[in-house]
Scaffold this motif. Sequence first.
Motif, PDB file in Angstrom:
ATOM      1  N   LEU A  64       4.148  -4.506 -30.905  1.00  0.00           N
ATOM      2  CA  LEU A  64       5.140  -3.595 -30.349  1.00  0.00           C
ATOM      3  C   LEU A  64       4.497  -2.673 -29.301  1.00  0.00           C
ATOM      4  CD1 LEU A  64       7.974  -2.339 -30.275  1.00  0.00           C
ATOM      5  CD2 LEU A  64       7.236  -0.849 -32.154  1.00  0.00           C
ATOM      6  N   TRP A  65       3.365  -2.088 -29.639  1.00  0.00           N
ATOM      7  CA  TRP A  65       2.720  -1.173 -28.689  1.00  0.00           C
ATOM      8  C   TRP A  65       2.026  -1.923 -27.562  1.00  0.00           C
ATOM      9  CZ3 TRP A  65       3.439   3.591 -27.371  1.00  0.00           C
ATOM     10  CH2 TRP A  65       4.157   4.403 -28.229  1.00  0.00           C
ATOM     11  N   VAL A  66       1.581  -3.148 -27.800  1.00  0.00           N
ATOM     12  CA  VAL A  66       1.048  -3.965 -26.698  1.00  0.00           C
ATOM     13  C   VAL A  66       2.151  -4.171 -25.670  1.00  0.00           C
ATOM     14  CG1 VAL A  66       0.232  -6.277 -26.042  1.00  0.00           C
ATOM     15  CG2 VAL A  66      -0.765  -5.106 -28.023  1.00  0.00           C
ATOM     16  N   GLN A  67       3.355  -4.508 -26.144  1.00  0.00           N
ATOM     17  CA  GLN A  67       4.492  -4.705 -25.240  1.00  0.00           C
ATOM     18  C   GLN A  67       4.781  -3.438 -24.461  1.00  0.00           C
ATOM     19  OE1 GLN A  67       7.873  -3.238 -26.014  1.00  0.00           O
ATOM     20  NE2 GLN A  67       8.409  -3.896 -23.978  1.00  0.00           N
ATOM     21  N   ARG A  68       4.768  -2.293 -25.126  1.00  0.00           N
ATOM     22  CA  ARG A  68       5.068  -1.021 -24.454  1.00  0.00           C
ATOM     23  C   ARG A  68       4.028  -0.694 -23.385  1.00  0.00           C
ATOM     24  NH1 ARG A  68       6.760   2.290 -29.931  1.00  0.00           N
ATOM     25  NH2 ARG A  68       8.895   1.517 -30.022  1.00  0.00           N
ATOM     26  N   SER A  89      -8.011   1.067 -21.692  1.00  0.00           N
ATOM     27  CA  SER A  89      -8.800   1.319 -22.901  1.00  0.00           C
ATOM     28  C   SER A  89      -7.975   1.081 -24.162  1.00  0.00           C
ATOM     29  CB  SER A  89      -9.400   2.723 -22.890  1.00  0.00           C
ATOM     30  OG  SER A  89      -8.400   3.699 -22.950  1.00  0.00           O
ATOM     31  N   ALA A  90      -6.690   1.374 -24.118  1.00  0.00           N
ATOM     32  CA  ALA A  90      -5.847   1.224 -25.311  1.00  0.00           C
ATOM     33  C   ALA A  90      -5.498  -0.221 -25.613  1.00  0.00           C
ATOM     34  CB  ALA A  90      -4.569   2.037 -25.142  1.00  0.00           C
ATOM     35  N   LEU A  91      -5.274  -1.011 -24.591  1.00  0.00           N
ATOM     36  CA  LEU A  91      -4.749  -2.361 -24.794  1.00  0.00           C
ATOM     37  C   LEU A  91      -5.638  -3.236 -25.682  1.00  0.00           C
ATOM     38  CD1 LEU A  91      -2.204  -3.878 -24.072  1.00  0.00           C
ATOM     39  CD2 LEU A  91      -3.327  -4.676 -22.001  1.00  0.00           C
ATOM     40  N   PRO A  92      -6.961  -3.300 -25.471  1.00  0.00           N
ATOM     41  CA  PRO A  92      -7.780  -4.134 -26.369  1.00  0.00           C
ATOM     42  C   PRO A  92      -7.711  -3.681 -27.830  1.00  0.00           C
ATOM     43  CG  PRO A  92      -9.033  -3.510 -24.414  1.00  0.00           C
ATOM     44  CD  PRO A  92      -7.759  -2.728 -24.392  1.00  0.00           C
ATOM     45  N   GLU A  93      -7.653  -2.371 -28.051  1.00  0.00           N
ATOM     46  CA  GLU A  93      -7.560  -1.849 -29.419  1.00  0.00           C
ATOM     47  C   GLU A  93      -6.228  -2.252 -30.068  1.00  0.00           C
ATOM     48  OE1 GLU A  93     -10.096  -0.453 -31.021  1.00  0.00           O
ATOM     49  OE2 GLU A  93     -11.260  -0.726 -29.169  1.00  0.00           O
ATOM     50  N   LEU A  94      -5.160  -2.149 -29.299  1.00  0.00           N
ATOM     51  CA  LEU A  94      -3.849  -2.535 -29.824  1.00  0.00           C
ATOM     52  C   LEU A  94      -3.791  -4.021 -30.132  1.00  0.00           C
ATOM     53  CD1 LEU A  94      -1.655  -0.395 -27.410  1.00  0.00           C
ATOM     54  CD2 LEU A  94      -2.006   0.002 -29.874  1.00  0.00           C
ATOM     55  N   ARG A  95      -4.408  -4.829 -29.267  1.00  0.00           N
ATOM     56  CA  ARG A  95      -4.444  -6.278 -29.518  1.00  0.00           C
ATOM     57  C   ARG A  95      -5.242  -6.586 -30.782  1.00  0.00           C
ATOM     58  NH1 ARG A  95      -2.340  -9.091 -25.097  1.00  0.00           N
ATOM     59  NH2 ARG A  95      -2.578  -8.113 -23.067  1.00  0.00           N
ATOM     60  N   ARG A  96      -6.399  -5.924 -30.944  1.00  0.00           N
ATOM     61  CA  ARG A  96      -7.214  -6.150 -32.144  1.00  0.00           C
ATOM     62  C   ARG A  96      -6.455  -5.766 -33.411  1.00  0.00           C
ATOM     63  NH1 ARG A  96     -11.626  -5.320 -28.817  1.00  0.00           N
ATOM     64  NH2 ARG A  96     -11.590  -3.046 -28.851  1.00  0.00           N
ATOM     65  N   ALA A  97      -5.632  -4.738 -33.310  1.00  0.00           N
ATOM     66  CA  ALA A  97      -4.855  -4.276 -34.467  1.00  0.00           C
ATOM     67  C   ALA A  97      -3.577  -5.097 -34.671  1.00  0.00           C
ATOM     68  CB  ALA A  97      -4.504  -2.800 -34.293  1.00  0.00           C
ATOM     69  N   ASP A  98      -3.350  -6.082 -33.810  1.00  0.00           N
ATOM     70  CA  ASP A  98      -2.125  -6.894 -33.867  1.00  0.00           C
ATOM     71  C   ASP A  98      -0.867  -6.029 -33.816  1.00  0.00           C
ATOM     72  OD1 ASP A  98      -3.263  -9.451 -33.915  1.00  0.00           O
ATOM     73  OD2 ASP A  98      -3.598  -9.335 -36.081  1.00  0.00           O
TER      74      ASP A  98
END
Length: 131
Positions: free
Chosen positions: A27-31, A15-24
């Motif tokens: 760093l958190w996508v990598q984590r 659930s978090a990954l698409p939101e992090l990608r949309r927010a560019d």
Amino acid sequence: QLHGRLDEALASYRSALPELRRADDHLWVQRVLLNRGVVYGYRSEFGAAERDLREAGRLCEQLGLELSGGFVQENLGWIDTLRGDVPMSVEQYWLSETIITACGMTGAALTLLCLTRRGAPRRAARPARRP
């Protein structure tokens, strides 16, 4: 992760990954990818683990996260160990050691030593003995 909550962890990461990608938020996508790769490893979903870890590694390179990149390589070595591919795991561990020590830390060599002492190579097919 080690307390049997892998399904919950995966659901949170998914659930978090698409939101992090949309927010560019690279760093958190990598984590998240690194952590999700580890969860996949515990679930013996090695293809998914490797995909996430490789993407995390690419992000580490793009973002200049050398130490995190070393940890990604170390986890790729762990996945190869779980698969029983000892030669590839050794290669990954030495690569991670090179990266981690360049950052002024000690890393994969200790991990490799511990794994081999615990008998990780027993998972791999043993070559026939020569007469």
